[in-house]
Design a protein around this motif. Sequence first.
Motif, short mmCIF file in Angstrom:
data_model
loop_
_atom_site.label_atom_id
_atom_site.label_comp_id
_atom_site.label_asym_id
_atom_site.label_seq_id
_atom_site.Cartn_x
_atom_site.Cartn_y
_atom_site.Cartn_z
N VAL A 3 0.83 -1.20 0.00
CA VAL A 3 0.00 0.00 0.00
C VAL A 3 0.87 1.25 0.00
O VAL A 3 0.61 2.20 -0.74
N ASN A 4 1.88 1.24 0.81
CA ASN A 4 2.79 2.38 0.89
C ASN A 4 4.03 2.11 0.04
O ASN A 4 4.73 1.12 0.27
N ILE A 5 4.27 2.96 -0.94
CA ILE A 5 5.40 2.78 -1.86
C ILE A 5 6.54 3.70 -1.44
O ILE A 5 6.38 4.93 -1.36
N ASP A 6 7.70 3.09 -1.17
CA ASP A 6 8.89 3.87 -0.83
C ASP A 6 9.47 4.50 -2.10
O ASP A 6 9.31 3.99 -3.20
N LYS A 7 10.13 5.64 -1.94
CA LYS A 7 10.71 6.32 -3.10
C LYS A 7 11.68 5.44 -3.87
O LYS A 7 11.80 5.56 -5.09
N ALA A 11 10.89 3.62 -9.32
CA ALA A 11 11.34 3.23 -10.66
C ALA A 11 10.73 1.90 -11.07
O ALA A 11 10.28 1.72 -12.21
N GLN A 12 10.71 0.93 -10.12
CA GLN A 12 10.11 -0.38 -10.45
C GLN A 12 8.61 -0.26 -10.68
O GLN A 12 8.05 -0.91 -11.56
N LEU A 13 7.96 0.61 -9.87
CA LEU A 13 6.51 0.78 -10.03
C LEU A 13 6.20 1.39 -11.39
O LEU A 13 5.27 0.94 -12.08
N ASN A 14 7.00 2.39 -11.80
CA ASN A 14 6.77 3.00 -13.10
C ASN A 14 7.01 2.00 -14.23
O ASN A 14 6.29 2.02 -15.24
N ALA A 15 8.02 1.14 -14.06
CA ALA A 15 8.28 0.13 -15.08
C ALA A 15 7.09 -0.82 -15.20
O ALA A 15 6.67 -1.20 -16.30
N SER A 48 -10.44 -4.07 -1.06
CA SER A 48 -9.95 -2.69 -1.12
C SER A 48 -8.51 -2.62 -1.59
O SER A 48 -8.01 -1.54 -1.90
N ASP A 49 -7.82 -3.76 -1.63
CA ASP A 49 -6.41 -3.76 -2.04
C ASP A 49 -6.24 -3.87 -3.55
O ASP A 49 -5.12 -3.79 -4.05
N TRP A 50 -7.32 -4.12 -4.25
CA TRP A 50 -7.22 -4.24 -5.71
C TRP A 50 -8.32 -3.42 -6.37
O TRP A 50 -9.47 -3.48 -5.96
N PRO A 51 -8.02 -2.66 -7.42
CA PRO A 51 -6.66 -2.45 -7.91
C PRO A 51 -5.86 -1.52 -6.99
O PRO A 51 -6.44 -0.73 -6.26
N HIS A 52 -4.59 -1.66 -7.06
CA HIS A 52 -3.69 -0.82 -6.25
C HIS A 52 -3.91 0.64 -6.64
O HIS A 52 -4.19 0.97 -7.80
N TRP A 53 -3.78 1.53 -5.67
CA TRP A 53 -4.09 2.94 -5.90
C TRP A 53 -3.31 3.53 -7.06
O TRP A 53 -3.78 4.42 -7.78
N SER A 54 -2.13 3.03 -7.28
CA SER A 54 -1.31 3.57 -8.37
C SER A 54 -1.81 3.11 -9.74
O SER A 54 -1.47 3.71 -10.77
N LEU A 55 -2.60 2.04 -9.75
CA LEU A 55 -3.10 1.50 -11.02
C LEU A 55 -4.57 1.85 -11.27
O LEU A 55 -5.11 1.50 -12.33
N VAL A 56 -5.20 2.51 -10.31
CA VAL A 56 -6.63 2.82 -10.45
C VAL A 56 -6.94 3.60 -11.72
O VAL A 56 -7.87 3.25 -12.46
N PRO A 57 -6.21 4.68 -12.04
CA PRO A 57 -6.53 5.42 -13.28
C PRO A 57 -6.44 4.53 -14.52
O PRO A 57 -7.30 4.62 -15.40
N LEU A 58 -5.41 3.68 -14.58
CA LEU A 58 -5.24 2.81 -15.74
C LEU A 58 -6.39 1.82 -15.86
O LEU A 58 -7.00 1.66 -16.93
N VAL A 59 -6.70 1.16 -14.75
CA VAL A 59 -7.74 0.12 -14.77
C VAL A 59 -9.11 0.74 -15.03
O VAL A 59 -9.90 0.24 -15.84
#
Length: 386
Positions: A3-7, A11-15, A48-59
């Motif tokens: 849930v919490n992404i470290d800085k 880079a891996q998340l963007n990939a 609530s864990d899916w989709p991940h918040w970082s992927l919500v716009p895409l999904v």
Amino acid sequence: LPVNIDKSMCAQLNALKNVLEYIFNRNASLLPGYFIVNEILKSYPETSDWPHWSLVPLVSKFVDSFRPAAAIVSCVNLQHLYPVVEYMGRAYAMSTWKLEHTTLKFLLKSSVNASATYDRILPYSKEYFKPQPKFLRYLLTQTYSRDLINHVLSLKKPSKDLPTPGVCLPLQTQVVHCLLELMRMCEQDNHPTQLINDLFRLLSSNLIFFVLYQYITFPNIISELADGIQAEKLTKGRDKLMLLLLQFISGSIQKNPAQDFVEVLRLFCMYSDPVPLAVPETNSIECVEQLAAAGIYIHLKKKALNTDGTSFGFRLPIALKLHLEFLENASQHPCSMDPLGTNFLVPLLCNSFSTTTDLFQAPMLALVEAVGGGGAGQSSVDGSGQ
């Protein structure tokens, strides 16, 4: 993904996002859109864990792209439409209307599980996936609709391979709802009498049909009905309701255990009048309704005595005292029936004493003779016709 992404993980998340965006891109032609739905979206649980918040716009953008297609394959405002029930009773042969028999939701696919999954992930109208009790109640109040109801709910008739198809609880609930609504209509006094009578006759026929094929259970119907009547203190439609039940009880009480009919006694609370009701004239068709409660009491008492051979402990309401005495006295005298007349005594006795052989023979013989064209049928108490 946590849930919490470290800085350090950005880079891996963007990939990962870039890979998914490439897969989701229809112009890349890597994976058909319906495969993405099946393989990437459908497999994940609804949490609530899916989709991940970082992927919500895409999904969400991808799923929303199915909205025009969902509108094409689903009828607009389907929840506000009803099928035409034609008098030939063959509408089911070409009907595409389908509801899940457990939820009364529109059925999208033959697989109920698949329907529930696509309900969650595809952008159909929210109204489209709500239960449709009004749809079923509409069908229950239409003539010639029984086969269509069977088709819509995918109900199977009993057979050698499937002797007990199982109770359809939503159908049972809506039958009770229709009966209670009829009782409320009687209380309001602003509905045509003919309409109410027709609806009671129709629901009586439907009740017998659905209980016969074991789609609903009579004791549960009466229990829920009694709860509603007692809670709202509905009494004005009591005679019509009792006639509806008498038509089922008189033909089924001999073949079923006494326990199935115990709940019917709760409905006698509708007859709480402090004084006995007057005996109606038998030359009025209304007497068939008004004497129905006393007829039910006769059947229940007969069943109880045949079951345990002791006594029937339920006390008849004082309001029905004269009605019961009238029927019992009439059954001890010769009766006749003029097929051209308007006297309903013979049908009354047939309704009330169909399970009492020695008292049933005389009115039944009079009825047969009258219908057979022999003029006014007359029969003595012993059925000999002398």
